[in-house]
Design an enzyme around this catalytic site. Structure first.
Site, short mmCIF file in Angstrom:
data_model
loop_
_atom_site.label_atom_id
_atom_site.label_comp_id
_atom_site.label_asym_id
_atom_site.label_seq_id
_atom_site.Cartn_x
_atom_site.Cartn_y
_atom_site.Cartn_z
N ASP A 172 -48.93 -117.29 58.12
CA ASP A 172 -48.79 -118.56 57.40
C ASP A 172 -48.19 -118.33 56.01
O ASP A 172 -47.85 -117.20 55.63
CB ASP A 172 -50.18 -119.22 57.34
CG ASP A 172 -50.11 -120.74 57.39
OD1 ASP A 172 -49.09 -121.31 56.99
OD2 ASP A 172 -51.12 -121.34 57.82
N ASP A 227 -46.97 -129.44 59.24
CA ASP A 227 -47.94 -129.49 60.34
C ASP A 227 -47.84 -130.77 61.16
O ASP A 227 -47.69 -131.86 60.62
CB ASP A 227 -49.37 -129.42 59.78
CG ASP A 227 -49.71 -128.04 59.24
OD1 ASP A 227 -48.81 -127.18 59.21
OD2 ASP A 227 -50.87 -127.84 58.85
#
Ligand code: GLA
Length: 669
Positions: A172, A227
């Site tokens: 990430d 997201d």
């Protein structure tokens, strides 16, 4: 909130402009993008990775634990998902304790994983599955609780993962300290390589640094967007950002539009089938994001559709390309290794629409006829070349079409259509026309059409409902009269148009088109405030359309008093481009009036154009208005229209800051 969203919209606009600019410098606009750097040549992820990740269903909640992960692994085997191609069982954020141990090692959270991570990996491996884990290319991961990230610990963390038996790492982007992305992600690549263990490497920097331009020899897949969340708007927005990146995907280097939401409950079955179809046609990684322990039969049926999975997993590794997109009708075609094309006919809009293309437009060679496999109906037909369907709102028809010479074994494809609006005032009779068109090279025989609806509704054919035979391109048109009983409450109701036919060989085929009929009430006589009337449908660029205030971009009721050029208005609608608000007028109204402009709350920003549509005719338009301009008076003649639509476009420059106000909008009937 407003400023965050506005900034993000601007950023996307800039990225798009930069992309277009880069392509324009190198070659004419029609040429393909520059070839990507050579892919990681390690034989991993030759097709898009498939499996499970807990994040979309659990986020950081306590239910993410060893029992869940083992339960999912069990179900992937027991429910046939492993056999269908799902392979990885991946942990997302929150598996670790917030601090490293005295040796700088990561420590699994003992409450969630009492036997450690290696034990879970062993369990997953014993099932013949593979195991994945997560960390961030920063000092901490993304969850607010603050778990350790791998920046500066790459080699030690990669070693630890390899020792545990990790086969997949999602890496990430949070808390990255502003260190160059390429450098951060390359260091972890090298650290993973140094372990000697084959590990699929998933770059998760949300498309911020255009990884499709540099990451093909860094990772096996890269997120292209922020997201996903479990709603239609999120899925659609991600789809539209990922589609233009088709040239950058291929075996070992995939665009990742984020994990699946199928089964999480925020979309309808139709919407989840679109989500899954579109991810497959985009050759996206298929990571199940629902808790399979509580998933419905429908969720398993969608995720387990092997014909759709085969589109995603085709070894040629092409991402589907947009063939056409207009009015919410999308055609996306994916070249397959066997020469066939997977074609998605996707209807983004809120009403059923005909979506159409041809075998030639989809990239197939000229042929007398083609076989067409419907991947959700699991039936095969022949077509003379047209690939076409009336697609329900938010639906996708996914087919695989080939010029294979065996087309004559299959019955002809027929297309079902319906002309006429599906708006019904109780007690009034409405005409509709259905069409059944033979798309095949062979004739559809013994054709019969029927229309069904709620009990008590009168659905009467006025012309024949049968035809002995329909040759190529010919249609059976049937006129219907529909009357909804008086007293029926307003709202949506299901109708189904069904056609039955036989192939020349006698095979029976039944094709159904689900439709939504809307029961409406007559508009009130006299002059009404449009801010008070019920609408048929409303779409809006950010947040909901507001009654009586400006548009606040997020939740309902978060706007300000409508203000244009310093003048405050007490009534109206506040919208954000692109916006359409539809009203039923039933042929009984004459005029729409309003004062329109960009709301003062956006300072100097925002350019929009206002339009009023009477059915298919633009009855009034303002041209582009800027925030500097005072409110413009607008009058539209809507005499005779069944439906009136208030439309706000972005004025041609993207939707940033486009807060459109319909002040004192009124309808006279
Ligand atoms: C980021 C990622 C998500 C998820 C969370 C975990 O938002 O993009 O996919 O991994 O972090 O905190």
């Amino acid at each position: 909130m407003r400023h965050t969203r506005t900034t993000r919209t601007r950023l996307i606009g800039t990225l798009t402009a930069a992309l277009l600019g880069a392509a324009g410098l190198a070659a004419p606009a029609t040429a393909a993008a520059p070839p990507p750097a050579p892919a990681v040549d390690d034989g991993l992820a030759l097709t898009p990775p498939m499996g499970f990740n807990n994040w979309n269903s659990t986020h950081c909640r306590a239910e993410f634990d060893e029992a869940m992960v083992k339960g999912i692994a069990d179900l992937m085997v027991d429910k046939g998902l492993k056999d269908a191609g799902y392979q990885y069982v991946n942990l997302d954020d929150c598996w670790a304790l917030p601090s490293r141990d005295a040796d700088g090692k990561l420590v699994p959270d003992p409450a969630r994983f009492p036997h450690g991570i290696e034990a879970v990996a062993d369990y997953v491996h014993a099932k013949g599955l593979k195991f994945g884990i997560y960390t961030s290319a920063g000092t901490k991961t993304c969850d607010g609780a603050g778990f350790p990230g791998a920046l500066g610990h790459e080699y030690s963390d990669a070693r630890q993962f390899a020792d545990w038996g990790v086969d997949y790492l999602k890496y990430d982007n949070c808390n990255n300290q502003g260190v160059d992305a390429r450098q951060r992600y390359t260091t972890m690549r090298d650290a993973l390589r140094a372990t000697g263990r084959p590990i699929v490497y998933s770059i998760c920097e949300w498309g911020e640094n255009k990884p499709w331009e540099w990451a093909a020899d860094v990772g096996h897949l890269w997120r292209t967007t922020g997201d996903i969340s479990d709603n239609w708007g999120s899925m659609l927005s991600i789809l539209k950002q990922n589609l233009p990146l088709a040239d950058h995907a291929g075996p070992g280097h995939w665009n990742d539009p984020d994990m699946l939401e199928v089964g999480n409950g925020g979309m309808t079955g139709t919407e989840y089938r679109s989500h899954f179809s579109l991810w497959a046609v985009m050759a996206a990684p298929l990571l199940i994001g629902a808790d399979l322990r509580t998933a419905s039969a429908e969720t398993f049926e969608i995720l387990g559709n092997r014909e759709v999975v085969a589109v995603d997993q085709d070894p040629l590794g092409r991402q589907g390309r947009v063939v056409s997109s207009e009015g919410g009708r999308w055609v996306v075609a994916k070249e397959m290794r066997d020469g066939s094309r997977a074609v998605a006919l996707f209807n983004e809009s809120d009403t059923a629409q005909r979506v159409t293309t041809t075998a030639e437009e989809a990239g197939l060679p000229a042929a007398g006829a083609y076989t067409l496999r419907d991947l959700w109906r699991h039936r095969t037909f022949n077509t003379a070349g047209t690939i076409s369907a009336t697609v329900p709102a938010h639906g996708t028809v996914l087919v695989r079409v080939a010029a294979d010479g065996r087309w004559a074994q299959h019955p002809p494809a027929v297309e079902l259509g319906l002309d006429g609006g599906l708006l019904f005032e109780p007690g009034r009779t409405v005409p509709l026309t259905s069409t059944v068109t033979d798309l095949g090279r062979t004739a559809a025989q013994r054709v019969s059409v029927s229309l069904s609806g709620p009990a008590g509704w009168s659905l009467r054919p006025r012309t024949p409902v049968t035809s002995p035979a329909l040759p190529t391109g010919r249609a059976l048109r049937t006129r219907w009269e529909i009357t909804v009983p008086r007293g029926t409450p307003t709202g949506p109701y299901a109708l189904t148009l069904t056609v039955r036919h036989r192939s020349p060989a006698g095979d029976r085929v039944e094709t159904a088109l689900p439709l939504t009929a809307t029961v409406v009430s007559a508009p009130p006589p006299g002059t009404s405030e449009l801010g008070d009337l019920p609408w048929l449908s409303a779409t809006n660029g950010w947040g909901p359309v507001e009654r009586g205030t400006s548009n606040g971009e997020s939740g309902s009721g978060d706007g300000n008093p409508i203000t244009i050029g310093g003048v405050v208005y007490g009534t109206g609608l506040g919208v954000h481009a692109e916006s359409t608000v539809g009203y039923y007028t039933g042929g009984a109204c004459e005029t729409v009036t309003a004062h329109v402009g960009v709301d003062d709350e956006e300072g100097a920003d925002g350019t929009v154009a206002f339009e009023v549509w009477a059915d298919g005719t633009r009855a009034a338009s303002t041209g582009v208005l800027t925030n500097a301009m005072p409110a413009q008076p607008l009058t539209a003649d809507v005499t005779g229209a069944q439906v009136v639509r208030l439309v706000v476009t972005d004025g041609g420059d993207g939707v940033t800051s486009d807060h459109g106000d319909w002040a004192e909008a009124r309808l006279s009937c």
